[in-house]
Design an enzyme around this catalytic site. Structure first.
Site, mmCIF file in Angstrom:
data_model
loop_
_atom_site.group_PDB
_atom_site.id
_atom_site.type_symbol
_atom_site.label_atom_id
_atom_site.label_comp_id
_atom_site.label_asym_id
_atom_site.label_seq_id
_atom_site.Cartn_x
_atom_site.Cartn_y
_atom_site.Cartn_z
ATOM 1 N N GLU A 1 5.312 -8.030 53.172
ATOM 2 C CA GLU A 1 5.421 -9.454 52.843
ATOM 3 C C GLU A 1 4.151 -10.201 53.240
ATOM 4 O O GLU A 1 3.701 -10.120 54.374
ATOM 5 C CB GLU A 1 6.630 -10.048 53.567
ATOM 6 C CG GLU A 1 6.840 -11.523 53.300
ATOM 7 C CD GLU A 1 8.102 -12.055 53.969
ATOM 8 O OE1 GLU A 1 8.117 -13.257 54.319
ATOM 9 O OE2 GLU A 1 9.065 -11.270 54.145
ATOM 10 N N LYS B 1 12.812 -19.435 49.847
ATOM 11 C CA LYS B 1 13.482 -20.222 50.888
ATOM 12 C C LYS B 1 13.947 -21.535 50.276
ATOM 13 O O LYS B 1 13.197 -22.208 49.560
ATOM 14 C CB LYS B 1 12.543 -20.485 52.060
ATOM 15 C CG LYS B 1 12.155 -19.234 52.858
ATOM 16 C CD LYS B 1 11.236 -19.611 54.016
ATOM 17 C CE LYS B 1 11.011 -18.446 54.974
ATOM 18 N NZ LYS B 1 10.133 -17.407 54.422
ATOM 19 N N LYS C 1 7.571 -8.325 62.257
ATOM 20 C CA LYS C 1 6.379 -9.149 62.248
ATOM 21 C C LYS C 1 5.173 -8.340 62.715
ATOM 22 O O LYS C 1 5.232 -7.633 63.727
ATOM 23 C CB LYS C 1 6.568 -10.376 63.157
ATOM 24 C CG LYS C 1 7.592 -11.364 62.641
ATOM 25 C CD LYS C 1 7.089 -12.110 61.413
ATOM 26 C CE LYS C 1 8.048 -13.207 60.995
ATOM 27 N NZ LYS C 1 7.525 -14.017 59.872
ATOM 28 N N ASP D 1 6.092 -8.186 57.735
ATOM 29 C CA ASP D 1 5.658 -9.526 57.357
ATOM 30 C C ASP D 1 4.418 -9.873 58.163
ATOM 31 O O ASP D 1 4.483 -9.990 59.387
ATOM 32 C CB ASP D 1 6.777 -10.538 57.629
ATOM 33 C CG ASP D 1 6.401 -11.952 57.200
ATOM 34 O OD1 ASP D 1 5.338 -12.137 56.584
ATOM 35 O OD2 ASP D 1 7.188 -12.871 57.482
ATOM 36 N N ASP E 1 5.448 -14.773 49.991
ATOM 37 C CA ASP E 1 6.254 -15.800 50.645
ATOM 38 C C ASP E 1 5.486 -17.114 50.657
ATOM 39 O O ASP E 1 5.753 -18.025 49.878
ATOM 40 C CB ASP E 1 6.607 -15.360 52.059
ATOM 41 C CG ASP E 1 7.366 -16.424 52.838
ATOM 42 O OD1 ASP E 1 7.782 -17.427 52.230
ATOM 43 O OD2 ASP E 1 7.548 -16.276 54.065
#
Length: 331
Positions: free
Chosen positions: A168, A218, A111, A142, A194
């Site tokens: 991402e 997801k 992250k 991400d 995403d």
């Protein structure tokens, strides 16, 4: 009146358990993960949109829970899924501790772009991850849409030395992703989408716009396994299946989705149960040798009781379920 495809609301409420699970480390700004899990006729399932999401967005998560617990699923094409470690925006000194939660994982998602932190913090964290994984390890980042185009270009150039597998959601909008992807043309840093898939009115827009090299999929936000598979087929791009800090029940839904996709080029983001300090099953879905098994999760009554949410929080979740159910019934 409810749609014939929906079980009666009373049946859902009777099958529901609301839990409050502590995390091993702060993630997405929270230290406790609340979720609603059910025993459905097809097996355990989960409804766990984050607290800030509105009912319209949450309705897709409820559709996914109902689909996984009450409807037949595609036959899995594989029995286990290789997964990545997830490194929250922790201090670089804690990276080895976090990676130690993920047995045998060769890939780490890190992250970055956390509010209140700097690019120097991201670089230090990435360096610690690269050193821990070695030259053969795979590292992806991400940003959760946290940069504008200029910030993303600058940050990715600074992070490129760590041999990024992909970035991402570096920017929030599809237009920004498209522009950044063009700017990165000579840098060989693929862009993954995403939020531009799971939070979009049209989850295929980012693919049609040529704004991403791959999609992060997801199961819960996309309405369930079969709905997500339709998006994968129509998008025609490589995908990574991920979870949303789910309990092991939600992770098992993601694993089933990943197992139903013919080609998986990337390790999946389905190791996140390791970020939970408690779970709803005696056999948590965690990486062993870098893989998780594709199987239904059995809820544990003792753990459900031990981690039951306070009555006012349980009532909040039940009211949320009722509102989302009404949206599905009237769709």
């Amino acid at each position: 009146m409810a749609s014939p495809a929906l079980p009666p609301l009373a049946e859902l409420l009777a099958a529901a358990h609301v839990v409050s699970l502590p995390l091993t480390t702060r993630f997405r700004g929270i230290e406790v993960r609340e979720a609603m899990v059910f025993r459905g006729p097809r097996g355990s399932t989960e409804f766990s949109p984050f607290l800030e999401y509105d009912d319209a967005e949450c309705a897709a998560w409820l559709a996914a829970a109902i689909d996984f617990g009450w409807a037949p699923q595609p036959e899995p094409l594989r029995e286990r899924i290789r997964v990545n470690a997830t490194v929250p925006a922790v201090d670089a000194s804690r990276v080895a501790e976090v990676l130690g939660l993920y047995d045998g994982c060769r890939t780490a998602k890190v992250k970055v772009a956390e509010r209140g932190q700097s690019l120097a913090d991201d670089v230090a964290r990435m360096r610690a991850v690269r050193e821990a994984l070695g030259a053969e390890g795979r590292v992806r980042i991400d940003a959760n849409g946290g940069w504008n185009v200029d910030e993303a270009e600058h940050a990715l150039h600074a992070l490129a030395e760590f041999d990024l597998e992909y970035a991402e959601q570096p920017c929030a909008s599809v237009d920004e992703l498209a522009e950044l992807r063009e700017r990165l043309h000579d840098w060989d840093i693929p862009v993954a989408a995403d939020e531009s898939v799971r939070k979009a009115e049209d989850p295929l827009e980012v693919a049609r716009a040529g704004a991403a090299d791959l999609l992060v999929i997801k199961a819960q936000p996309l309405g369930g396994i079969r709905s997500a598979l339709d998006i994968v087929r129509e998008a025609g791009l490589p995908v990574v299946v991920s979870s949303a800090l789910d309990t092991s029940v939600g992770v098992s839904m993601g694993a089933w989705l990943a197992a139903s996709i013919p080609s998986l080029e990337f390790d999946c983001g389905l190791g996140t149960a390791s970020l939970l300090a408690a779970d709803v099953t005696a056999r948590p879905v965690r990486a062993v040798g870098g893989f998780i098994e594709v199987e239904r999760v059995e809820l544990d009554d003792q753990l459900l009781a031990q981690h039951a949410a306070e009555p006012e929080r349980a009532a909040w979740w039940r009211a949320r379920l009722e509102r989302c159910y009404e949206l599905l019934a009237n769709a």
